[in-house]
Motif scaffolding. Structure first.
Motif, mmCIF file in Angstrom:
data_model
loop_
_atom_site.group_PDB
_atom_site.id
_atom_site.type_symbol
_atom_site.label_atom_id
_atom_site.label_comp_id
_atom_site.label_asym_id
_atom_site.label_seq_id
_atom_site.Cartn_x
_atom_site.Cartn_y
_atom_site.Cartn_z
ATOM 1 N N HIS A 115 0.831 -1.189 0.000
ATOM 2 C CA HIS A 115 0.000 0.000 0.000
ATOM 3 C C HIS A 115 0.877 1.254 0.000
ATOM 4 O O HIS A 115 2.018 1.225 0.462
ATOM 5 N N VAL A 116 0.316 2.305 -0.516
ATOM 6 C CA VAL A 116 1.049 3.570 -0.572
ATOM 7 C C VAL A 116 1.433 4.013 0.848
ATOM 8 O O VAL A 116 0.671 3.808 1.799
ATOM 9 N N ASP A 117 2.628 4.521 0.965
ATOM 10 C CA ASP A 117 3.151 5.014 2.240
ATOM 11 C C ASP A 117 3.457 3.938 3.264
ATOM 12 O O ASP A 117 3.708 4.238 4.422
ATOM 13 N N HIS A 118 3.418 2.694 2.844
ATOM 14 C CA HIS A 118 3.803 1.649 3.789
ATOM 15 C C HIS A 118 5.319 1.441 3.813
ATOM 16 O O HIS A 118 5.818 0.662 4.611
ATOM 17 N N GLY A 119 6.007 2.149 2.929
ATOM 18 C CA GLY A 119 7.473 2.159 3.003
ATOM 19 C C GLY A 119 8.198 1.369 1.932
ATOM 20 O O GLY A 119 9.316 0.915 2.151
ATOM 21 N N LYS A 120 7.591 1.220 0.750
ATOM 22 C CA LYS A 120 8.246 0.472 -0.329
ATOM 23 C C LYS A 120 9.545 1.155 -0.743
ATOM 24 O O LYS A 120 10.597 0.530 -0.787
ATOM 25 N N THR A 121 9.432 2.461 -1.050
ATOM 26 C CA THR A 121 10.601 3.199 -1.502
ATOM 27 C C THR A 121 11.662 3.223 -0.412
ATOM 28 O O THR A 121 12.848 2.993 -0.672
ATOM 29 N N SER A 122 11.218 3.454 0.812
ATOM 30 C CA SER A 122 12.175 3.513 1.921
ATOM 31 C C SER A 122 12.896 2.188 2.071
ATOM 32 O O SER A 122 14.101 2.144 2.309
ATOM 33 N N ASN A 146 6.574 -3.735 8.084
ATOM 34 C CA ASN A 146 7.466 -2.575 8.189
ATOM 35 C C ASN A 146 7.044 -1.640 9.322
ATOM 36 O O ASN A 146 5.951 -1.776 9.874
ATOM 37 N N LYS A 147 7.913 -0.723 9.607
ATOM 38 C CA LYS A 147 7.679 0.327 10.611
ATOM 39 C C LYS A 147 7.483 -0.249 12.011
ATOM 40 O O LYS A 147 6.677 0.263 12.795
ATOM 41 N N ASP A 180 9.443 -0.025 14.288
ATOM 42 C CA ASP A 180 10.024 0.905 15.261
ATOM 43 C C ASP A 180 8.980 1.838 15.848
ATOM 44 O O ASP A 180 9.173 2.440 16.888
ATOM 45 N N LYS A 181 7.863 1.936 15.184
ATOM 46 C CA LYS A 181 6.844 2.887 15.639
ATOM 47 C C LYS A 181 6.180 2.402 16.930
ATOM 48 O O LYS A 181 5.933 1.200 17.085
ATOM 49 N N SER A 187 12.275 -2.572 9.827
ATOM 50 C CA SER A 187 12.084 -1.133 9.869
ATOM 51 C C SER A 187 13.021 -0.526 8.832
ATOM 52 O O SER A 187 14.234 -0.640 8.944
ATOM 53 N N ALA A 188 12.419 0.073 7.842
ATOM 54 C CA ALA A 188 13.225 0.680 6.788
ATOM 55 C C ALA A 188 13.968 1.875 7.359
ATOM 56 O O ALA A 188 15.100 2.175 6.985
ATOM 57 N N LYS A 189 13.323 2.544 8.293
ATOM 58 C CA LYS A 189 13.899 3.763 8.834
ATOM 59 C C LYS A 189 15.116 3.440 9.693
ATOM 60 O O LYS A 189 16.148 4.067 9.565
HETATM 61 P P1 GDP Z 1 5.827 4.036 -0.285
HETATM 62 O O1 GDP Z 1 4.697 4.909 -0.695
HETATM 63 O O2 GDP Z 1 5.348 2.651 0.026
HETATM 64 O O3 GDP Z 1 6.960 4.045 -1.228
HETATM 65 O O4 GDP Z 1 6.315 4.575 1.096
HETATM 66 P P2 GDP Z 1 7.583 5.472 1.402
HETATM 67 O O5 GDP Z 1 8.803 4.664 1.348
HETATM 68 O O6 GDP Z 1 7.504 6.698 0.583
HETATM 69 O O7 GDP Z 1 7.332 5.791 2.915
HETATM 70 C C1 GDP Z 1 6.217 6.525 3.397
HETATM 71 C C2 GDP Z 1 6.537 7.155 4.702
HETATM 72 O O8 GDP Z 1 6.766 6.175 5.691
HETATM 73 C C3 GDP Z 1 7.778 8.004 4.651
HETATM 74 O O9 GDP Z 1 7.533 9.195 5.352
HETATM 75 C C4 GDP Z 1 8.827 7.172 5.378
HETATM 76 O O10 GDP Z 1 9.756 7.972 6.050
HETATM 77 C C5 GDP Z 1 7.980 6.400 6.355
HETATM 78 N N1 GDP Z 1 8.586 5.131 6.704
HETATM 79 C C6 GDP Z 1 8.978 4.184 5.831
HETATM 80 N N2 GDP Z 1 9.499 3.139 6.499
HETATM 81 C C7 GDP Z 1 9.446 3.425 7.813
HETATM 82 C C8 GDP Z 1 9.835 2.743 9.014
HETATM 83 O O11 GDP Z 1 10.332 1.622 8.987
HETATM 84 N N3 GDP Z 1 9.587 3.366 10.181
HETATM 85 C C9 GDP Z 1 9.028 4.591 10.249
HETATM 86 N N4 GDP Z 1 8.817 5.131 11.416
HETATM 87 N N5 GDP Z 1 8.656 5.262 9.145
HETATM 88 C C10 GDP Z 1 8.867 4.714 7.949
#
Ligand code: GDP
Ligand code: MG
Length: 666
Positions: A172-179, A272-273, A275-276, A308-310
């Protein structure tokens, strides 16, 4: 190269019909020729002595004559050849391929009453008749045969070697694919080089902690993943499904699952995430169960890992799992053969010209190879790896930027190495032509608009759907729209939201819409420039709204359109055929008398013979004496002709009726 497709279409039907029956009895008009010959005899030969005549003849003619006198009948014994026939061919080319003289072919056609020049184009059916008539066998080939052998030639088992897995990250969008992609890449690059990664490349390779390489490709969306698959390119071996632990399974997560399942590609779940503080990985696991994804810790067989991508947590573990999964898949390819691959992305670079990121799938691509991709071809000028370094070869699963294409190919195009420029040109010209023809068929009309959709889908049975891509300004309104549309659905029709999201309409929304023939809806948002251009190019309708009520109303109307309309027939009248006339240029016209009711032009008719309906169609002509009329009253006589139907007979009854469509609405 022959421009076969440009043969005048009008030529073929005219040619085909008269030739076939007459070929059976070729010497229909020998009388005229005989007369002519006798005429020539009286004028020249009769006056000249036999000797004098002999001297003017050529050596070959003399030899032929002596042979004939000796009674040698080998003149008929010509070589029978196998003639390769494309869909259309010029007479000259046909003659060449048969090793016959062009004039002989023309003569043969002339005997069938067909006048042709040597440069005329004839169709394969006619050519086949000519060739068989002249004693040759034919081999019909389709134009698409130029692509034959381009892909998927089998490899011997012992030539196969293990290759790295190709992984796509979805979710899903913003779930951290790019990260996640970035994190894996950065973690893997030696620190000294880390600063060097500036350029974006659609694919890269990293080393797994278990040894061996892993290739990641960055497809811009699920639609792109499926679009590639639709074009026959199975690029991905493993899908990593990213689900944010704080958000859980969302619509695109579900979409990704179905895309992966449809492709038959195994999945690894990356939660993912973690760490939150509000991360609930357990919830993700149970939610996935609903979609038939059972992770290992719940007793299933889908690998899972919390990352955790971050914070770069557990990335190694993810890579390990990928390697393990790859071992199970036992991925192999033969590196010792001409390369085949797929374009991951392509663009026009100002300095370097067309640049395509190509994933090599089998064989080895090398600088200097001649390659084709879609309707582009080129000679590989340079290969650049994901670190920006030049390389000479690219083996299986290796992604590389390829320089040297004549134009930018499209993402998803399959790449193949061919043996010569001529072959490359032949293939790309063929594809180009096909593309143009398809575009012409598609015309300027929009491919998916709400109006079209009604008529297109009317024919399909079962549940009918209005596929939609919805973009809105805020999450709240998007949700409200989706909910409202969902409520509209009945057993027969439903709105299917392929994708709903917040933000402007992007090019990938258009691609998604294109893949499913959907309409794009913008609620208080507008399309980006590229998206607007893409929608115009592909004929995808974008509708803008700022009031939910209007939007829902329109969709409701479209859905009502999908409800099969009720058809009601009204009987207009009957007529009896008294006589059938054959009128040149018009075809058959039935002379009738209206026995009861009326006949109306343009209405539906049935032709009834001995109380059996033999034809159903429409009236094309309705005449009273010489005039075209719209209605004929009972008792009157009239002439009638049908659309696309000729076989009417005296004594048949024509029944005329009107069909009304009664629209249903929700
Ligand atoms: P995409 O739309 O799936 O490509 O998602 P993005 O990689 O653009 O990530 C969306 C948001 O989630 C960004 O603001 C990232 O910083 C944040 N994010 C991605 N991975 C993590 C993680 O592992 N932990 C936290 N806290 N935030 C993350
Ligand atoms: Mg992203």
């Amino acid at each position: 190269v022959l421009r076969r497709a440009e043969a005048p279409a009008a030529l073929t039907p005219r040619l085909r019909t008269p030739l076939a029956p007459k070929l059976v009895a070729p010497a229909v008009k020998p009388a005229k020729g005989a007369e002519k010959q006798r005429g020539r005899l009286t004028v020249t030969s009769a006056t000249a002595s036999d000797d004098g005549d002999e001297r003017t003849r050529s050596v070959a003619a003399f030899r032929r004559r002596t042979q004939r006198m000796k009674g040698v009948v080998e003149q008929k014994e010509r070589l029978s050849r196998e003639v390769v026939l494309p869909e259309t061919i010029t007479i000259q080319e046909l003659a060449n391929r048969m090793s016959e003289r062009g004039v002989d072919v023309i003569k043969l056609l002339m005997r069938q009453g067909q006048m042709h020049k040597i440069t005329d184009v004839i169709d394969a059916d006619t050519a086949e008749l000519i060739a068989t008539e002249m004693g040759h066998t034919v081999k019909r080939v389709a134009e698409s045969d130029v692509e034959e052998g381009l892909f998927d030639a089998p490899d011997a088992d012992d030539a196969l070697q293990t290759r790295p897995p190709v992984v796509t990250i979805m979710g899903h969008v913003d779930h951290g694919k790019t990260s996640l992609l970035d994190a894996i890449r950065r973690a893997n690059v030696v620190s000294g080089e880390a600063g060097g990664i500036t350029q974006h490349i659609g694919a890269y390779q990293v080393t797994s902690p278990l040894g061996g390489l892993v290739t990641f490709i960055d497809t811009p969306g699920h639609a792109a993943f499926t679009a590639m698959r639709a074009r026959g390119a199975k690029v991905t071996d493993i899908v990593v499904l990213v689900v944010a632990a704080d958000d859980g399974v969302m619509p695109q997560t579900v979409e990704a699952i179905s895309h992966a399942k449809a492709a038959g590609v195994p999945m690894i779940v990356a939660i993912n995430k973690i760490d939150k503080p509000d991360a609930k990985p357990e919830r993700v696991r149970t939610e996935l169960l609903q979609y038939e994804v059972q992770v290992e810790s719940l007793g299933g067989d889908t690998l899972e890992v919390e990352v955790s991508a971050k914070q770069k947590l557990n990335l190694d573990k993810l890579l390990e799992m990928i390697t393990l999964q790859a071992e199970v898949l036992d991925l192999k390819a033969n590196p010792e053969r001409p390369a085949e691959g797929t374009v991951i992305e392509a663009r026009l670079d100002r300095g370097r010209g067309p640049v395509a990121t190509v994933l090599v799938q089998r064989g080895t691509l090398a600088v200097g190879n001649i390659i084709v991709a879609g309707s582009q071809w080129g000679r590989v000028r340079a290969l650049i790896d994901d670190q920006g370094a030049n390389c000479v070869h690219a083996g299986p699963s290796f992604p590389a930027e390829v320089l040297g294409f004549s134009g930018a190919p499209e993402a998803g195009d399959r790449v193949a190495v061919v043996e010569s420029e001529a072959r490359a040109r032949e293939i790309t010209e063929y594809r180009d032509r096909q593309k143009r023809e398809q575009a012409a068929v598609r015309g300027t009309g929009a491919r998916s608009s709400l109006v079209d959709m009604m008529s297109q889908l009317k024919a399909t049975a079962g549940l009918k759907e209005v596929p939609l891509v919805i973009k809105g300004d805020v999450q709240g309104s998007v949700e409200a729209i989706c909910a409202a549309l969902e409520n509209l659905g009945t057993e027969e029709v439903a709105a299917r939201v392929l994708h709903a999201g917040v933000g402007g309409i992007t090019e990938s929304d258009i691609t998604l819409a294109e893949a499913s023939n959907a309409v794009v809806i913008g609620f208080n948002v507008r399309a980006h420039k590229e998206a607007r251009e893409a929608s115009e190019r592909l004929g995808i309708e974008i509708r803008y709204y700022n009031i939910i009520y209007n939007l829902v109303d329109d969709i409701k109307a479209a859905m009502s359109g999908l409800l099969a309309p009720t058809l009601r027939e009204t009987m207009l009248g009957n007529a009896e055929i008294l006589e059938v006339f054959n009128i040149s240029k018009v075809g058959k016209v039935a002379g009738c008398r209206v026995t009861d009711g009326t006949m109306e032009r343009g209405q539906h008719v049935r032709l009834i013979r001995d109380n059996v309906v033999v034809h159903e169609g429409k009236l094309s002509t309705l005449k009273r004496f010489k005039d075209e009329v719209s209605v004929v009253q009972p008792g009157q006589e009239c002439g009638m002709a049908f659309e696309n139907y000729q076989d009417m007979r005296a004594g048949d009854v024509i029944e005329c009726y009107r069909v009304e469509e009664i629209k249903r609405s929700l």
